[in-house]
Design an enzyme around this catalytic site. Structure first.
Site, PDB file in Angstrom:
ATOM      1  N   ARG A 332       0.801  -1.235   0.000  1.00  0.00           N
ATOM      2  CA  ARG A 332       0.000   0.000   0.000  1.00  0.00           C
ATOM      3  C   ARG A 332       0.837   1.292   0.000  1.00  0.00           C
ATOM      4  O   ARG A 332       0.508   2.220  -0.736  1.00  0.00           O
ATOM      5  CB  ARG A 332      -1.013  -0.008   1.146  1.00  0.00           C
ATOM      6  CG  ARG A 332      -2.025  -1.165   1.009  1.00  0.00           C
ATOM      7  CD  ARG A 332      -3.207  -1.071   1.956  1.00  0.00           C
ATOM      8  NE  ARG A 332      -4.134  -0.039   1.570  1.00  0.00           N
ATOM      9  CZ  ARG A 332      -4.194   1.156   2.115  1.00  0.00           C
ATOM     10  NH1 ARG A 332      -3.398   1.476   3.114  1.00  0.00           N
ATOM     11  NH2 ARG A 332      -5.048   2.041   1.684  1.00  0.00           N
ATOM     12  N   CYS A 363      14.309  -5.008  -3.676  1.00  0.00           N
ATOM     13  CA  CYS A 363      15.223  -4.261  -4.527  1.00  0.00           C
ATOM     14  C   CYS A 363      14.433  -3.265  -5.368  1.00  0.00           C
ATOM     15  O   CYS A 363      14.123  -3.512  -6.534  1.00  0.00           O
ATOM     16  CB  CYS A 363      15.975  -5.235  -5.414  1.00  0.00           C
ATOM     17  SG  CYS A 363      17.293  -4.424  -6.275  1.00  0.00           S
ATOM     18  N   GLU A 364      14.060  -2.179  -4.721  1.00  0.00           N
ATOM     19  CA  GLU A 364      13.153  -1.208  -5.329  1.00  0.00           C
ATOM     20  C   GLU A 364      13.213   0.038  -4.453  1.00  0.00           C
ATOM     21  O   GLU A 364      12.893  -0.035  -3.257  1.00  0.00           O
ATOM     22  CB  GLU A 364      11.746  -1.838  -5.294  1.00  0.00           C
ATOM     23  CG  GLU A 364      10.618  -0.984  -5.745  1.00  0.00           C
ATOM     24  CD  GLU A 364      10.304  -1.159  -7.231  1.00  0.00           C
ATOM     25  OE1 GLU A 364      10.539  -2.242  -7.779  1.00  0.00           O
ATOM     26  OE2 GLU A 364       9.855  -0.170  -7.814  1.00  0.00           O
TER      27      GLU A 364
HETATM   28  N1  LLP Z   1     -17.713  -3.888  -2.177  1.00  0.00           N
HETATM   29  C1  LLP Z   1     -17.169  -3.706  -3.383  1.00  0.00           C
HETATM   30  C2  LLP Z   1     -17.979  -3.928  -4.577  1.00  0.00           C
HETATM   31  C3  LLP Z   1     -15.824  -3.301  -3.486  1.00  0.00           C
HETATM   32  O1  LLP Z   1     -15.304  -3.115  -4.695  1.00  0.00           O
HETATM   33  C4  LLP Z   1     -15.061  -3.118  -2.323  1.00  0.00           C
HETATM   34  C5  LLP Z   1     -13.659  -2.740  -2.393  1.00  0.00           C
HETATM   35  C6  LLP Z   1     -15.673  -3.343  -1.079  1.00  0.00           C
HETATM   36  C7  LLP Z   1     -17.009  -3.721  -1.042  1.00  0.00           C
HETATM   37  C8  LLP Z   1     -14.954  -3.188   0.229  1.00  0.00           C
HETATM   38  O2  LLP Z   1     -14.500  -1.900   0.420  1.00  0.00           O
HETATM   39  P1  LLP Z   1     -13.853  -1.470   1.824  1.00  0.00           P
HETATM   40  O3  LLP Z   1     -14.960  -1.514   2.840  1.00  0.00           O
HETATM   41  O4  LLP Z   1     -12.796  -2.455   2.136  1.00  0.00           O
HETATM   42  O5  LLP Z   1     -13.332  -0.112   1.581  1.00  0.00           O
HETATM   43  N2  LLP Z   1      -6.703  -2.213  -2.292  1.00  0.00           N
HETATM   44  C9  LLP Z   1      -7.270  -0.936  -1.940  1.00  0.00           C
HETATM   45  C10 LLP Z   1      -8.752  -1.019  -1.696  1.00  0.00           C
HETATM   46  C11 LLP Z   1      -9.512  -1.577  -2.872  1.00  0.00           C
HETATM   47  C12 LLP Z   1     -10.976  -1.684  -2.594  1.00  0.00           C
HETATM   48  C13 LLP Z   1     -11.643  -2.410  -3.701  1.00  0.00           C
HETATM   49  N3  LLP Z   1     -13.018  -2.635  -3.498  1.00  0.00           N
HETATM   50  C14 LLP Z   1      -6.541  -0.405  -0.709  1.00  0.00           C
HETATM   51  O6  LLP Z   1      -5.664  -1.087  -0.201  1.00  0.00           O
HETATM   52  O7  LLP Z   1      -6.831   0.686  -0.242  1.00  0.00           O
END
Ligand code: LLP
Length: 436
Positions: A332, A363-364
């Site tokens: 992240r 290595c970045e």
């Molecule tokens: N529902 C749908 C359709 C989604 O696309 C997502 C997240 C969630 C629920 C859950 O969202 P949350 O409550 O976790 O915010 N990798 C990124 C976050 C990507 C979220 C993708 N979709 C990060 O590390 O911030």
């Protein structure tokens, strides 16, 4: 003593604790890097969503978005807490089935579902497929014919033209997104007409998800406005009344002291208030409300422990302190410039004397976990604990530099349990074949 802005105490040895256990002992027992989750906090987060709906007397489903952190043990906890589950791939569905998660409580998402995924979902009798595009409708039709199944419960994901960016929201005329059907250009209505009286499909209602790490309710309310505007039209034209409204996830958590998330009950209360007003205006029964929190269930419940190794001092410029993990266990910071806070877990009460930047071991140059962290005097072998790593860390881990994935330990009320084993080098090469 409790660490400022984070819910973890320090014991009388000056060591950080989680779930009633000394992090130094956990690191000795399981090695580092190590993801540690306080399960009682996971339960508390889940219950604050579920209980708020109960208190408001609103029929609801709280589906844990397993992309935030999926493992068999985690899904068992979600099952114990009677959550539903949002899966977005065959792998997440497979993990859920391995955890004996009740199929009828699983919802399948995805902007490019394969026929195999849809087939696996229908064969296993999962609760709902969230249709994202016209191809999904065709695939459901094909698979339902093959399997002789009818009336598959379906929600339609729509893009309401509002994007939420943490503190601000953006209204976009035409949503430029790979997800869902556009409300403004008529594609959602076209899909609705296809599905309303479809043999294979039981169309239950609408879904939208406006973003992630959101700190205000305004964006959700605007999204609800847009959904209800469309629903009002469908009521007039097609006598349609939705059974379900799914407002997605995205509720923000605290990573650093700059983050001020709302208590989870506030998100729910304000959302329900907005929906109730629309329901009254439209004179329809209150639909069942579904939400899909991921980060807000697990994010603040997990920490990552690292051992400090090399240090490089560039006088007048910066002191780099390297740890035994980094972008391979938490992408992240490198991917989103995400900010984290941390303490030296074995010196949590020592006076702050220095400012250092925490580097990963990949290595970045971009493999930096934290810039400018205030620390006490540190030595090689000290233990660094990074907070709020429970969501999208393990689940986004990679094998860059052939670094094995770290282990995951659950702690609850003073007991610890290994729930994901540390990968070995043998695991890392297990799919490699020779070419001689
Ligand atoms: N529902 C749908 C359709 C989604 O696309 C997502 C997240 C969630 C629920 C859950 O969202 P949350 O409550 O976790 O915010 N990798 C990124 C976050 C990507 C979220 C993708 N979709 C990060 O590390 O911030």
């Amino acid at each position: 003593m409790v660490i400022e802005h984070h819910p973890f105490p320090v014991n009388d040895k000056g060591h950080l604790e989680i779930g009633g256990l000394d992090t130094v002992k956990l690191a000795e027992k399981y090695g580092t890097p190590l993801y540690v989750y306080d399960v009682s906090m996971i339960r508390k987060n889940a219950r604050s969503f579920v209980d708020t709906f109960k208190k408001l007397g609103v029929r609801a489903k709280v589906a844990y978005a397993s992309k935030a952190f999926s493992s068999i043990a985690m899904l068992q906890v979600a099952k114990q807490e009677k959550l539903c589950l949002d899966v977005v791939s065959e792998g997440e569905l497979y993990t859920a089935l391995k955890a004996d998660f009740p199929a009828e409580s699983i919802h399948l998402h995805g902007n490019n579902k394969s026929q195999e995924e849809i087939s696996m979902a229908i064969q296993n009798g999962i609760g709902c497929i969230v249709v994202d595009n016209f191809h999904d409708i065709e695939l459901i039709e094909t698979v339902s014919k093959q399997l002789g199944k009818k009336d598959i419960d379906v929600l339609m994901r729509v893009t309401p033209g509002v994007e939420s960016h943490t503190h601000e929201y953006i209204m976009t005329g035409n949503e430029d997104s790979k997800f869902g059907f556009d409300l403004q250009n008529g594609q959602a209505e076209e899909a609705f007409k296809l599905m309303q009286h479809h043999e294979a499909i039981h169309f239950k209602g609408l879904h939208c998800h406006i973003g992630s790490q959101i700190f205000e309710t305004e964006g959700f309310k605007i999204a609800a406005d847009m959904l209800f505007k469309e629903l009002a039209k469908w009521k007039d034209l097609y006598d349609y009344i939705p059974e379900v409204l799914n407002l997605g996830g995205g509720f923000g958590i605290r990573y650093t002291k700059e983050d001020n998330p709302l208590p989870y009950n506030v998100y729910v209360e304000e959302l329900i208030e907005a929906v109730k007003q629309h329901v009254e205006t439209l004179n329809i029964p209150m639909p069942e409300i579904w939400i899909e929190p991921g980060r807000s269930i697990v994010g603040n419940t997990g920490i990552t422990l690292y051992t400090i190794g090399s240090m490089k001092n560039i006088p007048g410029i910066r002191k780099y302190v390297s740890v035994d993990g980094g972008m391979t266990d938490n992408i992240r910071p490198a991917l989103y410039q995400a900010k984290y806070e941390a303490v030296i877990a074995n010196k949590a009460t020592k006076p702050i004397t220095d400012t250092v930047s925490i580097a990963g071991k990949s290595c970045e140059s971009g493999d930096m976990l934290i810039w400018d962290l205030s620390v006490p005097d540190i030595d090689h072998g000290d233990l660094l604990a990074v907070f709020s790593t429970g969501a999208y860390s393990y689940s986004m881990a990679s094998h860059y530099n052939r670094i094995p994935n770290a282990a995951v330990v659950f702690v609850e009320n003073g007991s610890d349990k290994l729930v994901v084993k540390r990968e070995t080098y043998k695991d890392v090469v297990k799919n490699d074949l020779t070419y001689e």
